[in-house]
Design a protein around this motif. Structure first.
Motif, PDB file in Angstrom:
ATOM      1  N   THR A  45       0.859  -1.187   0.000  1.00 46.62           N
ATOM      2  CA  THR A  45       0.000   0.000   0.000  1.00 46.62           C
ATOM      3  C   THR A  45       0.892   1.233   0.000  1.00 46.62           C
ATOM      4  N   LEU A  46       0.539   2.158  -0.879  1.00 44.18           N
ATOM      5  CA  LEU A  46       1.277   3.418  -1.019  1.00 44.18           C
ATOM      6  C   LEU A  46       0.220   4.519  -0.949  1.00 44.18           C
ATOM      7  N   ILE A  47      -0.103   4.913   0.278  1.00 44.56           N
ATOM      8  CA  ILE A  47      -1.277   5.767   0.503  1.00 44.56           C
ATOM      9  C   ILE A  47      -0.844   7.119   1.075  1.00 44.56           C
ATOM     10  N   PHE A  48      -1.044   8.184   0.293  1.00 43.82           N
ATOM     11  CA  PHE A  48      -0.633   9.548   0.677  1.00 43.82           C
ATOM     12  C   PHE A  48       0.837   9.570   1.115  1.00 43.82           C
ATOM     13  N   VAL A  49       1.691   8.989   0.286  1.00 38.84           N
ATOM     14  CA  VAL A  49       3.120   8.921   0.600  1.00 38.84           C
ATOM     15  C   VAL A  49       3.938   9.537  -0.534  1.00 38.84           C
ATOM     16  N   LEU A  50       3.651   9.097  -1.755  1.00 38.81           N
ATOM     17  CA  LEU A  50       4.462   9.536  -2.893  1.00 38.81           C
ATOM     18  C   LEU A  50       4.389  11.051  -3.079  1.00 38.81           C
ATOM     19  N   SER A  51       3.244  11.646  -2.727  1.00 34.60           N
ATOM     20  CA  SER A  51       3.067  13.097  -2.889  1.00 34.60           C
ATOM     21  C   SER A  51       4.046  13.915  -2.047  1.00 34.60           C
ATOM     22  N   ALA A  52       4.592  13.291  -0.990  1.00 34.56           N
ATOM     23  CA  ALA A  52       5.519  14.015  -0.104  1.00 34.56           C
ATOM     24  C   ALA A  52       6.960  13.967  -0.609  1.00 34.56           C
ATOM     25  N   ILE A  53       7.163  13.262  -1.719  1.00 38.52           N
ATOM     26  CA  ILE A  53       8.519  13.038  -2.239  1.00 38.52           C
ATOM     27  C   ILE A  53       8.746  13.886  -3.483  1.00 38.52           C
ATOM     28  N   HIS A  54       9.966  14.371  -3.652  1.00 42.26           N
ATOM     29  CA  HIS A  54      10.277  15.189  -4.832  1.00 42.26           C
ATOM     30  C   HIS A  54       9.986  14.383  -6.106  1.00 42.26           C
ATOM     31  N   PRO A  55       9.279  14.991  -7.085  1.00 43.61           N
ATOM     32  CA  PRO A  55       8.916  14.248  -8.312  1.00 43.61           C
ATOM     33  C   PRO A  55      10.112  13.581  -8.999  1.00 43.61           C
ATOM     34  N   ASP A  56      11.294  14.195  -8.908  1.00 44.65           N
ATOM     35  CA  ASP A  56      12.478  13.602  -9.541  1.00 44.65           C
ATOM     36  C   ASP A  56      12.914  12.301  -8.883  1.00 44.65           C
ATOM     37  N   LYS A  57      12.440  12.059  -7.663  1.00 37.06           N
ATOM     38  CA  LYS A  57      12.883  10.855  -6.935  1.00 37.06           C
ATOM     39  C   LYS A  57      11.792   9.790  -6.806  1.00 37.06           C
ATOM     40  N   MET A  58      10.591  10.097  -7.308  1.00 38.25           N
ATOM     41  CA  MET A  58       9.481   9.159  -7.133  1.00 38.25           C
ATOM     42  C   MET A  58       9.767   7.793  -7.757  1.00 38.25           C
ATOM     43  N   HIS A  59      10.455   7.810  -8.910  1.00 40.09           N
ATOM     44  CA  HIS A  59      10.727   6.528  -9.598  1.00 40.09           C
ATOM     45  C   HIS A  59      11.605   5.607  -8.744  1.00 40.09           C
ATOM     46  N   LEU A  60      12.439   6.199  -7.876  1.00 39.16           N
ATOM     47  CA  LEU A  60      13.319   5.400  -7.009  1.00 39.16           C
ATOM     48  C   LEU A  60      12.496   4.599  -5.995  1.00 39.16           C
ATOM     49  N   VAL A  61      11.413   5.206  -5.526  1.00 38.14           N
ATOM     50  CA  VAL A  61      10.517   4.531  -4.586  1.00 38.14           C
ATOM     51  C   VAL A  61       9.866   3.324  -5.264  1.00 38.14           C
ATOM     52  N   LEU A  62       9.377   3.534  -6.485  1.00 40.40           N
ATOM     53  CA  LEU A  62       8.686   2.452  -7.200  1.00 40.40           C
ATOM     54  C   LEU A  62       9.643   1.316  -7.550  1.00 40.40           C
ATOM     55  N   ARG A  63      10.867   1.671  -7.855  1.00 37.40           N
ATOM     56  CA  ARG A  63      11.901   0.666  -8.180  1.00 37.40           C
ATOM     57  C   ARG A  63      12.226  -0.165  -6.939  1.00 37.40           C
ATOM     58  N   ASN A  64      12.308   0.506  -5.803  1.00 34.93           N
ATOM     59  CA  ASN A  64      12.613  -0.142  -4.526  1.00 34.93           C
ATOM     60  C   ASN A  64      11.514  -1.149  -4.153  1.00 34.93           C
ATOM     61  N   ILE A  65      10.258  -0.696  -4.274  1.00 38.80           N
ATOM     62  CA  ILE A  65       9.104  -1.537  -3.943  1.00 38.80           C
ATOM     63  C   ILE A  65       9.025  -2.763  -4.860  1.00 38.80           C
ATOM     64  N   TYR A  66       9.358  -2.550  -6.123  1.00 44.21           N
ATOM     65  CA  TYR A  66       9.273  -3.608  -7.146  1.00 44.21           C
ATOM     66  C   TYR A  66      10.048  -4.853  -6.713  1.00 44.21           C
ATOM     67  N   LYS A  67      11.191  -4.630  -6.060  1.00 46.08           N
ATOM     68  CA  LYS A  67      12.091  -5.742  -5.698  1.00 46.08           C
ATOM     69  C   LYS A  67      11.472  -6.688  -4.667  1.00 46.08           C
ATOM     70  N   VAL A  68      10.608  -6.169  -3.798  1.00 43.52           N
ATOM     71  CA  VAL A  68      10.068  -7.018  -2.729  1.00 43.52           C
ATOM     72  C   VAL A  68       8.682  -7.581  -3.066  1.00 43.52           C
ATOM     73  N   LEU A  69       8.051  -7.050  -4.083  1.00 48.39           N
ATOM     74  CA  LEU A  69       6.704  -7.485  -4.482  1.00 48.39           C
ATOM     75  C   LEU A  69       6.784  -8.802  -5.250  1.00 48.39           C
ATOM     76  N   LYS A  70       5.867  -9.733  -4.943  1.00 49.67           N
ATOM     77  CA  LYS A  70       5.823 -10.993  -5.694  1.00 49.67           C
ATOM     78  C   LYS A  70       5.356 -10.715  -7.126  1.00 49.67           C
ATOM     79  N   PRO A  71       5.868 -11.453  -8.128  1.00 46.63           N
ATOM     80  CA  PRO A  71       5.339 -11.308  -9.485  1.00 46.63           C
ATOM     81  C   PRO A  71       3.822 -11.599  -9.484  1.00 46.63           C
ATOM     82  N   GLY A  72       3.094 -10.806 -10.263  1.00 40.90           N
ATOM     83  CA  GLY A  72       1.636 -10.990 -10.346  1.00 40.90           C
ATOM     84  C   GLY A  72       0.870 -10.254  -9.262  1.00 40.90           C
ATOM     85  N   LYS A  73       1.586  -9.669  -8.292  1.00 42.11           N
ATOM     86  CA  LYS A  73       0.919  -8.962  -7.194  1.00 42.11           C
ATOM     87  C   LYS A  73       0.964  -7.449  -7.406  1.00 42.11           C
TER      88      LYS A  73
END
Length: 268
Positions: free
Chosen positions: A154-182
């Motif tokens: 869950t990413l709820i009212f979190v990404l908005s607090a991060i500089h737009p230039d760094k948002m992709h880093l958050v999504l990349r980080n999350i991707y590593k721990v998420l199961k495929p298909g989830k």
């Protein structure tokens, strides 16, 4: 009272609102912007120091809005592992753990103080959750969570607090721990939300990006921007739409237009 509609069209501004936004073009100086970026953690820590656990209401709407928490199970009592990225003081975490006994939750936050509040909560149990401090833009989630092990993020009212230039880093980080298909379940501020229109001039950091008086920042998402952000990191879009709510304050005779973006993106 309140009414809500979902869809793909952005909120239409009144002429007065459009004029106010058009006039507000002066950006905060680069020096101050760099200072805000450097002090982002300190500013959120102070926010939690001032407000303790009282600022946000417990979010008992999460399971209602996100039926996926039930739908992603293959059988009724299946144990789910979730990650709440940006857990604050646990307003979303604890209602979920109370409502669903078959959840193990990882939860992290930028603010060390927020993490301490979570650990002091009477409902906190190391058997049911692991909470840790983390800057999602640079601290590797794999230090605390096994790769490909999480059923829902869950990413709820979190990404908005991060500089737009760094948002992709958050999504990349999350991707590593998420199961495929989830999936990642996302909800955050949408373009032309009431909060965006209330900023005084001198608060603008960039397109759809503003600073509050306490130094915390807020970005207001368009559906398109969010879609591109997730797809660029390899996610597949499942749902991505605006949620527009009119909240009516009868006592003050005010109509407050809230706009959120609510989405679901899948790791293939």
């Amino acid at each position: 009272g309140a009414f809500q509609k979902k869809g793909h069209s952005a909120r239409v501004l009144s002429p007065e609102e459009a004029e106010k936004l058009a006039k507000d073009q002066v950006l905060v100086s680069e020096f101050k912007q760099l200072k805000l970026e450097k002090e982002a953690q300190k500013n959120w820590d102070l926010f939690y120091k001032r407000n303790s656990t009282n600022f946000f209401k417990d979010r008992h709407w999460t399971t209602r809005e996100f039926q996926e928490l039930k739908a992603c199970r293959e059988f009724a009592d299946e144990k789910l592992t979730i990650l709440e990225a940006g857990c604050g003081v646990g307003n979303c975490l604890f209602p979920l753990l109370e409502e669903d006994l078959n959840i193990f939750a990882y939860a992290c936050d930028f603010s060390p103080r927020a993490v301490e509040y979570v650990k002091k909560n009477a409902l906190y149990s190391t058997e049911r959750c692991k909470v840790f401090q983390c800057d999602l833009t640079k601290d590797d989630l794999l230090d605390n969570i096994p790769a490909d092990s999480v059923d829902v993020v869950t990413l709820i009212f979190v990404l908005s607090a991060i500089h737009p230039d760094k948002m992709h880093l958050v999504l990349r980080n999350i991707y590593k721990v998420l199961k495929p298909g989830k999936c990642v379940l996302f909800r955050d501020y949408g373009l032309y939300d009431h909060a965006m229109l209330r900023f005084k001039s001198g608060s603008k950091l960039g397109e759809n990006f503003y600073v509050r008086q306490d130094g915390t920042r807020s970005y207001f998402f368009t559906e398109e921007f969010l879609s591109q952000l997730f797809k660029a990191e390899g996610y597949k879009q499942v749902v991505n739409e605006y949620v527009q709510r009119e909240t009516v304050n009868r006592k003050e005779d005010l109509c407050v237009p809230r706009v959120f973006v609510q989405s679901k993106f899948q790791k293939p």
